[in-house]
Every structure is written in C-alpha cells, then in structure tokens.
Design an enzyme around this catalytic site. Structure first.
Site, PDB file in Angstrom:
ATOM      1  N   ARG A 234       0.970  -1.108   0.050  1.00  5.36           N
ATOM      2  CA  ARG A 234       0.091  -0.132   0.131  1.00  5.36           C
ATOM      3  C   ARG A 234       0.843   1.067  -0.107  1.00  5.36           C
ATOM      4  O   ARG A 234       1.725   1.274   0.774  1.00  5.36           O
ATOM      5  CB  ARG A 234      -1.102  -0.052   1.148  1.00  5.36           C
ATOM      6  CG  ARG A 234      -2.090  -0.828   1.191  1.00  5.36           C
ATOM      7  CD  ARG A 234      -2.979  -0.473   0.140  1.00  5.36           C
ATOM      8  NE  ARG A 234      -4.536  -1.222  -0.055  1.00  5.36           N
ATOM      9  CZ  ARG A 234      -4.353  -2.332  -0.649  1.00  5.36           C
ATOM     10  NH1 ARG A 234      -3.476  -2.574  -1.461  1.00  5.36           N
ATOM     11  NH2 ARG A 234      -5.512  -2.826  -0.819  1.00  5.36           N
ATOM     12  N   ASP A 258       4.316  -0.395  -6.895  1.00  5.01           N
ATOM     13  CA  ASP A 258       3.257  -0.767  -7.655  1.00  5.01           C
ATOM     14  C   ASP A 258       1.789   0.108  -7.109  1.00  5.01           C
ATOM     15  O   ASP A 258       0.790  -0.126  -7.574  1.00  5.01           O
ATOM     16  CB  ASP A 258       2.606  -2.360  -7.479  1.00  5.01           C
ATOM     17  CG  ASP A 258       1.737  -2.628  -8.117  1.00  5.01           C
ATOM     18  OD1 ASP A 258       1.458  -2.393  -9.484  1.00  5.01           O
ATOM     19  OD2 ASP A 258       0.723  -3.104  -7.402  1.00  5.01           O
ATOM     20  N   GLU A 263      -2.235   7.684  -4.889  1.00  7.50           N
ATOM     21  CA  GLU A 263      -2.812   6.985  -6.283  1.00  7.50           C
ATOM     22  C   GLU A 263      -4.141   7.416  -6.682  1.00  7.50           C
ATOM     23  O   GLU A 263      -4.831   7.197  -7.837  1.00  7.50           O
ATOM     24  CB  GLU A 263      -2.389   5.581  -6.147  1.00  7.50           C
ATOM     25  CG  GLU A 263      -3.105   4.625  -5.504  1.00  7.50           C
ATOM     26  CD  GLU A 263      -2.633   3.283  -5.268  1.00  7.50           C
ATOM     27  OE1 GLU A 263      -1.565   3.043  -4.857  1.00  7.50           O
ATOM     28  OE2 GLU A 263      -3.653   2.390  -5.427  1.00  7.50           O
ATOM     29  N   HIS A 295      -0.778   0.026  -9.610  1.00  2.90           N
ATOM     30  CA  HIS A 295      -1.715  -0.976  -8.922  1.00  2.90           C
ATOM     31  C   HIS A 295      -2.042  -2.125  -9.528  1.00  2.90           C
ATOM     32  O   HIS A 295      -3.492  -2.590  -9.786  1.00  2.90           O
ATOM     33  CB  HIS A 295      -2.821  -0.442  -8.199  1.00  2.90           C
ATOM     34  CG  HIS A 295      -3.021  -0.995  -7.008  1.00  2.90           C
ATOM     35  ND1 HIS A 295      -3.399  -0.330  -5.592  1.00  2.90           N
ATOM     36  CD2 HIS A 295      -3.397  -2.198  -6.464  1.00  2.90           C
ATOM     37  CE1 HIS A 295      -3.932  -1.276  -4.594  1.00  2.90           C
ATOM     38  NE2 HIS A 295      -3.600  -2.193  -5.175  1.00  2.90           N
TER      39      HIS A 295
HETATM   40  P1  NAD Z   1      -1.667 -11.042   5.106  1.00  2.00           P
HETATM   41  O1  NAD Z   1      -2.766 -10.582   6.326  1.00  2.00           O
HETATM   42  O2  NAD Z   1      -1.805 -12.541   4.685  1.00  2.00           O
HETATM   43  O3  NAD Z   1      -0.083 -10.775   5.674  1.00  2.00           O
HETATM   44  C1  NAD Z   1       0.174  -9.551   6.231  1.00  2.00           C
HETATM   45  C2  NAD Z   1       1.187  -9.770   7.192  1.00  2.00           C
HETATM   46  O4  NAD Z   1       1.662  -8.473   7.601  1.00  2.00           O
HETATM   47  C3  NAD Z   1       0.994 -10.729   8.240  1.00  2.00           C
HETATM   48  O5  NAD Z   1       2.019 -11.894   8.588  1.00  2.00           O
HETATM   49  C4  NAD Z   1       0.966  -9.708   9.480  1.00  2.00           C
HETATM   50  O6  NAD Z   1       1.189 -10.197  10.716  1.00  2.00           O
HETATM   51  C5  NAD Z   1       2.214  -8.567   8.915  1.00  2.00           C
HETATM   52  N1  NAD Z   1       1.747  -7.393   9.686  1.00  2.00           N
HETATM   53  C6  NAD Z   1       0.874  -6.650  10.007  1.00  2.00           C
HETATM   54  N2  NAD Z   1       0.999  -5.501  10.769  1.00  2.00           N
HETATM   55  C7  NAD Z   1       2.156  -5.448  10.829  1.00  2.00           C
HETATM   56  C8  NAD Z   1       3.356  -4.798  11.294  1.00  2.00           C
HETATM   57  N3  NAD Z   1       2.971  -3.524  11.990  1.00  2.00           N
HETATM   58  N4  NAD Z   1       4.728  -4.930  11.280  1.00  2.00           N
HETATM   59  C9  NAD Z   1       4.834  -6.108  10.727  1.00  2.00           C
HETATM   60  N5  NAD Z   1       4.260  -7.024  10.032  1.00  2.00           N
HETATM   61  C10 NAD Z   1       2.854  -6.698  10.036  1.00  2.00           C
HETATM   62  O7  NAD Z   1      -1.823 -10.367   3.997  1.00  2.00           O
HETATM   63  P2  NAD Z   1      -1.362 -10.528   2.320  1.00  2.00           P
HETATM   64  O8  NAD Z   1      -2.407 -11.452   1.724  1.00  2.00           O
HETATM   65  O9  NAD Z   1      -0.025 -11.119   2.224  1.00  2.00           O
HETATM   66  O10 NAD Z   1      -1.479  -8.939   1.771  1.00  2.00           O
HETATM   67  C11 NAD Z   1      -0.677  -7.831   2.349  1.00  2.00           C
HETATM   68  C12 NAD Z   1      -1.079  -6.650   1.520  1.00  2.00           C
HETATM   69  O11 NAD Z   1      -0.624  -6.559   0.317  1.00  2.00           O
HETATM   70  C13 NAD Z   1      -2.580  -6.383   1.802  1.00  2.00           C
HETATM   71  O12 NAD Z   1      -3.103  -5.947   2.970  1.00  2.00           O
HETATM   72  C14 NAD Z   1      -2.725  -5.294   0.792  1.00  2.00           C
HETATM   73  O13 NAD Z   1      -2.627  -4.052   1.322  1.00  2.00           O
HETATM   74  C15 NAD Z   1      -1.606  -5.583  -0.252  1.00  2.00           C
HETATM   75  N6  NAD Z   1      -1.924  -6.194  -1.686  1.00  2.00           N
HETATM   76  C16 NAD Z   1      -1.572  -5.475  -2.754  1.00  2.00           C
HETATM   77  C17 NAD Z   1      -2.066  -5.774  -3.938  1.00  2.00           C
HETATM   78  C18 NAD Z   1      -1.756  -5.160  -5.201  1.00  2.00           C
HETATM   79  O14 NAD Z   1      -2.446  -5.419  -6.334  1.00  2.00           O
HETATM   80  N7  NAD Z   1      -0.678  -4.251  -5.254  1.00  2.00           N
HETATM   81  C19 NAD Z   1      -3.048  -6.731  -4.071  1.00  2.00           C
HETATM   82  C20 NAD Z   1      -3.520  -7.493  -2.916  1.00  2.00           C
HETATM   83  C21 NAD Z   1      -2.807  -7.076  -1.571  1.00  2.00           C
END
Ligand code: NAD
Length: 328
Positions: A234, A258, A263, A295
């Site tokens: 994000r 990305d 954005e 994105h």
């Molecule tokens: P997920 O919940 O499986 O994994 C997120 C990880 O971050 C977890 O292991 C959690 O413990 C960790 N985390 C949370 N807060 C934290 C902190 N303060 N410090 C350190 N670690 C922390 O989520 P995911 O499915 O892997 O997705 C991650 C992120 O990717 C989503 O929240 C979304 O914002 C982003 N995303 C982007 C796209 C894109 O097209 N660019 C698409 C999907 C998701």
C-alpha cells in the site's frame, strides 16, 4: 439482492458477470465511490467496491441513509473502509482475504529483476537500434540479502521465489511463520537489523496505523547504501518524499512501486491527455531507476476470477441471511 458495483473496469466485467451467474441484480458503474457518487446506490441493498473507492465515515453514513446494508470488497486490503462506522450502523463488510498471493508476489519479483537487469532501458534502447551494453550491468540475485517486511500470504510466496533465486532472506513481522524458517532458511530480525543488512527490501504488510509511513527518512537512513526498495503493498506505508530524496542522493539505488500514497484518482485511469498535477508522482516518473506500475500486481486471470467468485459468495451468503466467513 440489488447491488451497485463501483469502479468497475472493462477488464473485470466478464469475470463479474460470470461469477454472479444471474443471482443478483447488478448495476455496474465506472464511478469511484465517494460522497458525491454514493447516491448511485439508491435502492440497492449491497455495494461492491475496490481499493480506490472511498468508504470513509461520511460516505458510509450516506450509504446507510439510502438503504445500503452490505459492502463487498473486491480486494484483500480494507484500509479505505471505516469499519468502526460500518459496525456502528450495522452495515456488514467483507473482503476477499486471499485471491492469488502468487499474482502480487510474482509482480514484486518481476519489479526486482527488471530494475536489477535494467530491462526497461534495454527495451527502449533496442527500439532505437542501440545495442550497446554500457550502463546495463546488474547483479546476481544469488547470495544477496532480501529483507521481507510482512510474511503473510503474499510475503510467504515472495520468500519461496527468492529462496529459489538463492537469496539469503531476512524477515520482519509481528507474527512469525515457523515454516519459512525451517524450510526456506528465513531469519526473523528486528526491523532495524533488516534495514541495515538488506540489499533488497520488499514490503508485504497491510496499511495500518502501525505501518503508516514505516519507510520514512529515519528508516531509510538505516538502510544500506544502494539498496533496492519494492512496494507492492500500500502506498501509505512509504513516505514518497523521503524516497525521492534518497533516490536523488543514491542511498536508494532503485525502486519498484506498484502502489503510491496519492494514487487515488490517478491509478486505474487513462490520464494520457491531461497535464499530470501530482508533482511527487511526476518526480518519481522522471527517475530512470524507478519502475512504477499502476496498482497492477493483482491483475492476473486467476486473481480476477477468484476475486469475483469470493465477492459474490459474500453477497449471496448475506442474501440468504447467513454470516460470511470473510466478514471484517
Ligand atoms: P496477510 O494478512 O496474509 O499478511 C500480512 C502480514 O503483515 C501478516 O503476516 C501480518 O502479521 C504482517 N503485519 C501486520 N502488521 C504488521 C506490522 N505492524 N509490522 C510487521 N508486520 C505486520 O496479507 P497479504 O494477503 O499477504 O496482503 C498484504 C497486503 O498486500 C494487503 O494488506 C494489501 O494491502 C496488499 N495487496 C496489494 C495488492 C496489489 O495489487 N498491489 C493486491 C493484494 C494485496
């Protein structure tokens, strides 16, 4: 259920129609949800939204006043939704927790490799019949230290790919995944240690109060000189101005982004006939060692199908009076 699908783009219409299978009465609109567009959902019980839609408190109040009771996100991230306000007004909200972690993880590795081997410059030069190799030297990924911030679903896939490339992997997460340690040699460290030791830093955490601007001037100062920074998570997790300064003075050697903190209203739209008003983005775009994708990381056929299927499963579950397992 009658449902308004906000921000629907041409590339996803087919998968949405297929997944709906005629179950719900859909109004697909290209408009982004905001206070001024919320009334489009008049007489709809449900809405579907994406990452660029604004479901802040005033918008949720407006949606509630016109009868909306269900919000189905077509995304995993839900930082654009004021959940507290939704809960207060008994509006149910559900996301798509996992649709294809591979799509995003693979895109992040693509950004790393493309930056490293200067593929964008090569491609541009070839079109000018410049076949010289000067300025195109990259490095072996093998043996380099990759710092993974967030080892959830997407971060774990990235770890597996990087392990295959021979990287040494450091990770920082508030929850540790033991399997990554035992099977892929991941070493969990403090954030400071990860910043200090990594040749490549890639972010995979959600945007929360704790991760907002996690990458800022102070954290960049702790990084290795010449580090590569990748963000497919994000935009708000990275202070763009601080990254621009670090790119100018060489602290950050290259960046693959990305997502971008401002954005909204830019990414997902064709602005080719307009003057870009965003000076930060314009400055980022001027670096030849920065790759920006709008994105796009999620954009695979598999992800689109899974997004559509789960979004409609959430709506259907609600319309049958049941609780969705993806409720937030
Ligand atoms: P997920 O919940 O499986 O994994 C997120 C990880 O971050 C977890 O292991 C959690 O413990 C960790 N985390 C949370 N807060 C934290 C902190 N303060 N410090 C350190 N670690 C922390 O989520 P995911 O499915 O892997 O997705 C991650 C992120 O990717 C989503 O929240 C979304 O914002 C982003 N995303 C982007 C796209 C894109 O097209 N660019 C698409 C999907 C998701």
């Amino acid at each position: 259920m009658k449902v308004t699908c906000f921000s629907t783009k041409e590339f996803e219409r087919k998968s949405l129609v297929k997944a709906n299978n005629g179950n719900h009465d859909l109004l697909m609109v290209p408009d982004t949800l905001s206070l001024s567009t919320a009334s489009i959902a008049q007489r709809c019980e449900g809405i579907m939204i994406f990452t660029g839609d604004d479901a802040s408190a005033p918008v949720i109040e407006k949606l509630h006043s016109i009868g909306v009771r269900y919000i189905a996100l077509r995304s995993a991230g839900y930082d654009n939704v004021n959940l507290q306000k939704a809960h207060e007004l008994a509006i149910k909200v559900a996301n798509v927790p996992a649709y294809s972690p591979y799509a995003i993880a693979e895109h992040s590795i693509l950004l790393m490799l493309a930056l490293n081997r200067k593929i964008i410059s090569t491609s541009a030069r070839i079109h000018l019949k410049n076949f010289s190799l000067n300025g195109l030297v990259g490095f072996d990924m093998n043996g380099k230290t990759a710092g993974i911030i967030g080892t959830g679903k997407i971060g774990s896939v990235a770890v597996k790919i990087l392990h295959g490339l021979g990287c040494r992997i450091l990770a920082y997460d508030i929850n540790q995944n033991k399997e990554l340690t035992t099977s892929y040699g991941v070493k969990y460290t403090s954030l400071d240690e990860l910043l200090k030791q990594s040749d490549i830093i890639s972010i995979y955490t959600p945007l929360t109060q704790a991760t907002k601007r996690l990458i800022n001037k102070e954290s960049i100062d702790k990084m290795k000189n010449g580090v590569m920074l990748i963000n497919t998570s994000r935009g708000g997790i990275v202070d763009t101005s601080a990254v621009i300064e670090a790119l100018k003075n060489g602290k950050i050697a290259s960046a693959g982004l990305d997502v971008y903190e401002n954005e909204k209203g830019i990414f997902f739209f064709d602005r080719s006939n307009e003057v870009l008003q965003d000076d930060l983005l314009s400055r980022l775009m001027a670096f030849n060692n920065v790759i920006i994708t709008p994105h796009q990381a999620f954009l695979t056929n598999e992800a689109l199908e899974n997004i559509a299927d789960t979004s409609f499963q959430n709506l259907t579950t609600w319309s049958l009076g049941n609780k969705s397992k993806n409720e937030l």
